[in-house]
Design a protein around this motif. Structure first.
Motif, PDB file in Angstrom:
ATOM      1  N   SER A 127       0.850  -1.187   0.000  1.00 47.76           N
ATOM      2  CA  SER A 127       0.000   0.000   0.000  1.00 47.76           C
ATOM      3  C   SER A 127       0.886   1.237   0.000  1.00 47.76           C
ATOM      4  O   SER A 127       1.820   1.347   0.790  1.00 47.76           O
ATOM      5  CB  SER A 127      -0.913   0.008   1.233  1.00 47.76           C
ATOM      6  OG  SER A 127      -0.155   0.060   2.418  1.00 47.76           O
ATOM      7  N   ASN A 153      -5.492   3.150  -3.308  1.00 48.93           N
ATOM      8  CA  ASN A 153      -6.905   3.312  -2.962  1.00 48.93           C
ATOM      9  C   ASN A 153      -7.677   2.055  -3.342  1.00 48.93           C
ATOM     10  O   ASN A 153      -7.136   1.126  -3.948  1.00 48.93           O
ATOM     11  CB  ASN A 153      -7.505   4.551  -3.647  1.00 48.93           C
ATOM     12  CG  ASN A 153      -7.334   4.523  -5.158  1.00 48.93           C
ATOM     13  OD1 ASN A 153      -7.627   3.530  -5.818  1.00 48.93           O
ATOM     14  ND2 ASN A 153      -6.813   5.625  -5.717  1.00 48.93           N
ATOM     15  N   ARG A 154      -8.949   2.048  -2.998  1.00 48.63           N
ATOM     16  CA  ARG A 154      -9.781   0.858  -3.217  1.00 48.63           C
ATOM     17  C   ARG A 154      -9.979   0.561  -4.703  1.00 48.63           C
ATOM     18  O   ARG A 154      -9.999  -0.602  -5.118  1.00 48.63           O
ATOM     19  CB  ARG A 154     -11.140   1.059  -2.547  1.00 48.63           C
ATOM     20  CG  ARG A 154     -12.039  -0.162  -2.584  1.00 48.63           C
ATOM     21  CD  ARG A 154     -11.526  -1.236  -1.656  1.00 48.63           C
ATOM     22  NE  ARG A 154     -12.015  -2.546  -1.979  1.00 48.63           N
ATOM     23  CZ  ARG A 154     -11.942  -3.588  -1.145  1.00 48.63           C
ATOM     24  NH1 ARG A 154     -11.384  -3.441   0.044  1.00 48.63           N
ATOM     25  NH2 ARG A 154     -12.390  -4.759  -1.502  1.00 48.63           N
ATOM     26  N   GLU A 155     -10.126   1.594  -5.505  1.00 49.54           N
ATOM     27  CA  GLU A 155     -10.326   1.390  -6.934  1.00 49.54           C
ATOM     28  C   GLU A 155      -9.143   0.648  -7.552  1.00 49.54           C
ATOM     29  O   GLU A 155      -9.313  -0.291  -8.339  1.00 49.54           O
ATOM     30  CB  GLU A 155     -10.526   2.741  -7.627  1.00 49.54           C
ATOM     31  CG  GLU A 155     -10.754   2.629  -9.134  1.00 49.54           C
ATOM     32  CD  GLU A 155     -10.868   3.987  -9.805  1.00 49.54           C
ATOM     33  OE1 GLU A 155     -11.002   4.019 -11.042  1.00 49.54           O
ATOM     34  OE2 GLU A 155     -10.820   5.014  -9.098  1.00 49.54           O
ATOM     35  N   LEU A 193      -7.021  -1.256  -5.944  1.00 52.35           N
ATOM     36  CA  LEU A 193      -6.983  -2.606  -5.373  1.00 52.35           C
ATOM     37  C   LEU A 193      -7.944  -3.527  -6.111  1.00 52.35           C
ATOM     38  O   LEU A 193      -7.583  -4.654  -6.485  1.00 52.35           O
ATOM     39  CB  LEU A 193      -7.341  -2.546  -3.884  1.00 52.35           C
ATOM     40  CG  LEU A 193      -7.398  -3.881  -3.142  1.00 52.35           C
ATOM     41  CD1 LEU A 193      -6.025  -4.517  -3.090  1.00 52.35           C
ATOM     42  CD2 LEU A 193      -7.950  -3.689  -1.729  1.00 52.35           C
ATOM     43  N   ASP A 194      -9.170  -3.060  -6.316  1.00 58.01           N
ATOM     44  CA  ASP A 194     -10.162  -3.886  -7.014  1.00 58.01           C
ATOM     45  C   ASP A 194      -9.711  -4.203  -8.442  1.00 58.01           C
ATOM     46  O   ASP A 194      -9.881  -5.332  -8.923  1.00 58.01           O
ATOM     47  CB  ASP A 194     -11.517  -3.169  -7.040  1.00 58.01           C
ATOM     48  CG  ASP A 194     -12.158  -3.088  -5.653  1.00 58.01           C
ATOM     49  OD1 ASP A 194     -11.745  -3.870  -4.773  1.00 58.01           O
ATOM     50  OD2 ASP A 194     -13.048  -2.242  -5.453  1.00 58.01           O
ATOM     51  N   ASP A 213     -13.137   3.033   2.905  1.00 57.65           N
ATOM     52  CA  ASP A 213     -13.217   1.780   2.157  1.00 57.65           C
ATOM     53  C   ASP A 213     -11.927   0.964   2.179  1.00 57.65           C
ATOM     54  O   ASP A 213     -11.795  -0.010   1.453  1.00 57.65           O
ATOM     55  CB  ASP A 213     -13.619   2.058   0.706  1.00 57.65           C
ATOM     56  CG  ASP A 213     -12.666   3.018  -0.015  1.00 57.65           C
ATOM     57  OD1 ASP A 213     -11.747   3.537   0.656  1.00 57.65           O
ATOM     58  OD2 ASP A 213     -12.840   3.250  -1.215  1.00 57.65           O
ATOM     59  N   MET A 214     -10.948   1.372   2.991  1.00 60.80           N
ATOM     60  CA  MET A 214      -9.704   0.612   3.120  1.00 60.80           C
ATOM     61  C   MET A 214      -9.320   0.539   4.591  1.00 60.80           C
ATOM     62  O   MET A 214      -9.502   1.505   5.336  1.00 60.80           O
ATOM     63  CB  MET A 214      -8.568   1.281   2.341  1.00 60.80           C
ATOM     64  CG  MET A 214      -8.702   1.224   0.824  1.00 60.80           C
ATOM     65  SD  MET A 214      -8.221  -0.375   0.128  1.00 60.80           S
ATOM     66  CE  MET A 214      -6.433  -0.275   0.183  1.00 60.80           C
ATOM     67  N   TYR A 222      -5.981  -0.218   6.792  1.00 58.11           N
ATOM     68  CA  TYR A 222      -4.532  -0.402   6.735  1.00 58.11           C
ATOM     69  C   TYR A 222      -4.001  -0.967   8.055  1.00 58.11           C
ATOM     70  O   TYR A 222      -4.635  -0.816   9.111  1.00 58.11           O
ATOM     71  CB  TYR A 222      -3.844   0.920   6.438  1.00 58.11           C
ATOM     72  CG  TYR A 222      -4.186   1.501   5.086  1.00 58.11           C
ATOM     73  CD1 TYR A 222      -3.684   0.929   3.919  1.00 58.11           C
ATOM     74  CD2 TYR A 222      -5.001   2.615   4.969  1.00 58.11           C
ATOM     75  CE1 TYR A 222      -3.985   1.454   2.678  1.00 58.11           C
ATOM     76  CE2 TYR A 222      -5.319   3.148   3.722  1.00 58.11           C
ATOM     77  CZ  TYR A 222      -4.805   2.561   2.587  1.00 58.11           C
ATOM     78  OH  TYR A 222      -5.115   3.072   1.355  1.00 58.11           O
TER      79      TYR A 222
END
Length: 347
Positions: A69, A102-104, A106-107, A192-193, A195
């Motif tokens: 991350s 960020n989550r985007e 990661l997805d 949304d994450m 850590y």
């Protein structure tokens, strides 16, 4: 001079090409004497078995993904990469680093991974994983190892720092020094994450309560956005210090989520003509190089060793073995330096 081929090595060693391939891949069904003869022939001809040929034969890519991350060039991430590489390289594996912020991202990374399928295993650093993604990778035959992640859920094995115990030792230090009001300063926590460092926020609240601090005795101040560029970190630190000093009774004992974040806050406190430990005590977490530069009290962890341990767990899983310790927590050590001392005027 033409480059030597596998047939040249086979002729020089007096064996078949298949035997040369097995011997140079380290296959078990080759006698020591034959292996030595093949290796000697390969060395004399300056021949190296193509990794692509070897991987096609074994069904493996001989690659391990390292997903971190934040940027790869931070002290922690770069140190983890070094630690993973040190263990995997001698075993013939390449380490392939990647990062998400960020989550985007990661997805998208995990959406594309089954199609790419360019690794045998993956090490995930410092953020929460879930069992659905684990099952997806398990179907691909990819072991998943966590490193400093918030929980063990979704990982076949993991290694991390015992954040709760470390934070408790820091709170106990401030308590023993007579600080009656304490604060925890931390980076932005997205909704949304989750850590690994984010768990230190909850750990601080718990440790403070266990040490006898009431709700009115602790102050929690976090950044309202995430931007680690030096200029924006200074702006964030200025806002946090303004909030600290605007308290009716401002805290005299301060802990920070990481050394980098704490250093920025410390710098701003000094800009306000406050000195540690005369006016306040402050401590970070990591024992990164910046903490030694500032003589900052901190909690020591060794990300190179964490990377070593994660890589060893990967190798065990790839061999079909259980790691010596499947899920492992290691302690962080309190390092006392110049920025902590007795509370001013008994406060």
């Amino acid at each position: 001079m033409a480059r030597a081929t596998i047939s040249d090595v086979a002729a020089a060693a007096g064996v078949s090409q298949a035997t040369v391939s097995r011997a140079l891949r380290g296959s078990a069904n080759v006698s020591p004497a034959t292996r030595a003869k093949v290796e000697q022939a390969a060395e004399s001809l300056n021949f190296t078995l193509s990794k692509s040929a070897s991987t096609l034969a074994s069904g493996r890519t001989m690659r391990v993904l390292l997903l971190v991350s934040g940027p790869l060039n931070t002290w922690f991430n770069a140190s983890v990469l070094q630690g993973v590489y040190d263990v995997l390289a001698p075993e013939g594996y390449d380490t392939i680093p990647a990062f998400v912020t960020n989550r985007e991202q990661l997805d998208r990374f995990f959406r594309d991974l089954p199609r790419d399928r360019n690794a045998d295993a993956i090490i995930i650093t410092s953020f929460e994983f879930d069992t659905a993604l684990h099952d997806q990778l398990s179907a691909l035959g990819m072991p998943v190892v966590g490193l400093n992640s918030p929980s063990t859920a979704g990982f076949d094995a993991s290694i991390g720092i015992d954040n709760a115990a470390a934070i408790t030792s820091g709170v106990q230090l401030l308590r023993s020094l007579g600080h009656r009001r304490i604060a925890f300063v931390h980076d932005y926590i997205p909704h949304d994450m989750v850590y690994g460092t984010s768990t230190r926020v909850a750990a601080f609240r718990t440790a403070a309560a266990q040490a006898g601090y009431g709700d009115d005795d602790i102050v929690m101040i976090g950044a309202d956005h995430h931007d680690t560029t030096p200029a924006m970190l200074d702006v964030t630190a200025a806002g946090i210090v303004a909030r600290l000093l605007s308290c009716e009774q401002h805290p005299t004992g301060i802990m920070g989520e990481t050394d980098e974040f704490t250093a920025a806050v410390y710098k701003e406190l000094r800009r306000q003509h406050l000195a540690a430990p005369r006016d306040f005590s402050i401590m970070g977490f990591d024992d990164a190089p910046v903490s030694r530069t500032l003589d900052l009290t901190t909690l020591h962890q060794n990300p190179v060793e964490l990377g070593n341990a994660a890589a060893r767990k990967v190798l065990a899983l790839l061999r079909g073995e259980a790691p010596e310790q499947t899920h492992e927590l290691v302690p962080a050590t309190l390092v006392l330096r110049e920025t902590t001392g007795r509370a001013p005027n008994g406060r």
